[in-house]
Enzyme design. Structure first.
Site, PDB file in Angstrom:
ATOM      1  N   ARG A 180       0.575  -1.269   0.049  1.00  0.00           N
ATOM      2  CA  ARG A 180      -0.096  -0.121   0.217  1.00  0.00           C
ATOM      3  C   ARG A 180       1.010   1.411   0.084  1.00  0.00           C
ATOM      4  NH1 ARG A 180      -3.291  -3.687  -0.314  1.00  0.00           N
ATOM      5  NH2 ARG A 180      -5.292  -3.894   0.484  1.00  0.00           N
TER       6      ARG A 180
ATOM      7  N   SER B 164     -10.663  -0.989   3.413  1.00  0.00           N
ATOM      8  CA  SER B 164      -9.754  -1.170   4.530  1.00  0.00           C
ATOM      9  C   SER B 164      -9.540   0.112   5.349  1.00  0.00           C
ATOM     10  CB  SER B 164      -8.549  -2.121   4.449  1.00  0.00           C
ATOM     11  OG  SER B 164      -8.956  -3.070   3.774  1.00  0.00           O
TER      12      SER B 164
ATOM     13  N   GLU C 250      -5.019   3.146   6.868  1.00  0.00           N
ATOM     14  CA  GLU C 250      -4.628   3.278   5.457  1.00  0.00           C
ATOM     15  C   GLU C 250      -5.396   4.312   4.478  1.00  0.00           C
ATOM     16  OE1 GLU C 250      -5.201   1.089   1.472  1.00  0.00           O
ATOM     17  OE2 GLU C 250      -6.560   0.225   2.930  1.00  0.00           O
TER      18      GLU C 250
END
Ligand code: EPU
Length: 336
Positions: free
Chosen positions: A163, A235, A331
């Protein structure tokens, strides 16, 4: 054609469904238009968005929100083994995957129905079911916000990891991505090692990119909310990575805790499991809650503000920290 708006509602431009306004909102259809906007002076700060599927707005945005409407996919090179496909940053991510599957170019199927656009895939290195976008990115074309100059980033320069990319580190907020070039396979190498994916696929019949895409769509929809129905940003937290020593202590105390090896010798934990074990699954406070089938997802049941969502997420962070001594890292990108 260039579209410029003042005091523009961002409600339809963030999947959390937060009702805030941008002082300026500009959409461009080509690199030339983007360069013109930059050279004619742009109200700062500048935020470039895709589908807004990883953003949480706290307030009205005081500067300019930029959105690419550069579409289209062009084959720029081809061999017997693979194809280089240059794609406009504004293209919907799943439309791209549908197209590549139709053409028989394999690689991106595991990333089916992730909300978002092509430009963001190259910033965020979106990932699911054992595959990351960065695995297939060959080159990223961008325009510098400081002077409108063009720049190409090679795959190595993008420095993809979980990520993460250079566009979230040193080059954060410095470039607007215009095209992403993907290297896709003509000879399939499927990734099926995530959880029970291999069995699910085997139960359906002969493996093709189209079949794998169908299975992924089913698995994903069963666990994650449809952002067009229920506001969320996928998420909310990343899966935390801890030292081997810390992981070993946790495993003694919680033998069922899932732990995965990382390339650098540490252990990745499941944020979903940690949040679930703290009892958050399905909990609701006011307009905000933890999704019933994937506790890593925070949902807006309607009318929540960014602050309400952030405060709620902080309660989750505090309870995971207290129980496990692990700090969850967001995130989702919080925009102040
Ligand atoms: N789990 C629970 N309770 C639950 C659900 C899951 O304990 O209710 C635990 C289980 O141990 C399960 C594990 O979480 O085995 C993994 O669950 P899942 O397969 O859903 O994966 P994840 O690690 O929680 C990551 C990505 C997702 C991606 C899935 C599938 C991150 C932050 N999230 O979630 O990405 O779809 O893997 O590959 O890495 C996103 O980034 O927005 C996103 C949705």
């Amino acid at each position: 054609m260039l579209d410029r708006y003042s005091l523009y509602s961002l409600l339809g431009h963030n999947t959390f469904g937060i009702d805030v306004k941008a002082a300026q909102f500009v959409e461009f259809d080509s690199e030339e238009e983007l360069i013109n906007i930059i050279s004619s002076g742009i109200q700062k700060p500048v935020l470039t968005i895709g589908a807004g599927s990883n953003l949480l707005f706290m307030n009205d945005f005081k500067g300019t929100v930029l959105h690419s409407r550069i579409y289209g996919a062009e084959v720029i090179a081809e061999s017997g083994n693979d194809v280089l496909l240059r794609v406009g940053s504004g293209m919907n991510w799943d439309n791209l995957i549908a197209y590549t599957v139709e053409m028989g170019w394999q690689g991106l199927e595991n990333l089916s129905i992730i909300p978002g656009e092509v430009g963001a895939s190259a910033v965020q290195n979106v990932g699911a079911y054992g595959v990351e976008a960065g695995d297939f990115i060959e080159r990223v074309d961008a325009i510098a916000l400081c002077d409108g100059s063009k720049r190409c980033f090679s795959k190595d320069e993008c420095r993809y990891s979980y990520r993460n990319s250079i566009f979230k580190m040193e080059e954060k907020d410095k470039y607007v991505i215009t095209y992403v070039t993907y290297r896709l396979r003509k000879k399939p190498e499927y990734v099926l090692d995530y959880a029970n994916l291999r069995d699910l696929v085997a139960a359906k019949g002969a493996l093709t990119p189209a079949l794998l895409r169908e299975v992924i769509k089913e698995v994903r929809s069963a666990k994650l909310p449809d952002v067009s129905v229920l506001g969320s940003a996928g998420s909310f937290f990343m899966n935390p990575v801890v030292s081997r020593e810390h992981a070993a202590e946790l495993a003694m105390q919680y033998p069922q805790m899932p732990q995965y090896d990382t390339a650098d010798g540490r252990k990745k934990l499941s944020a979903a499991w940690l949040i679930d074990t703290c009892g958050w699954k399905g909990k609701k406070v006011g307009n905000v809650g933890v999704y019933k089938s994937q506790p890593l997802v925070i949902v807006n049941y309607g009318g929540a503000t960014g602050k309400e969502i952030l405060d709620f997420s902080m309660q989750i962070v505090a309870s995971v920290k207290e129980k496990f001594g692990v700090t969850l890292v967001r995130e989702v990108n919080v925009i102040e």
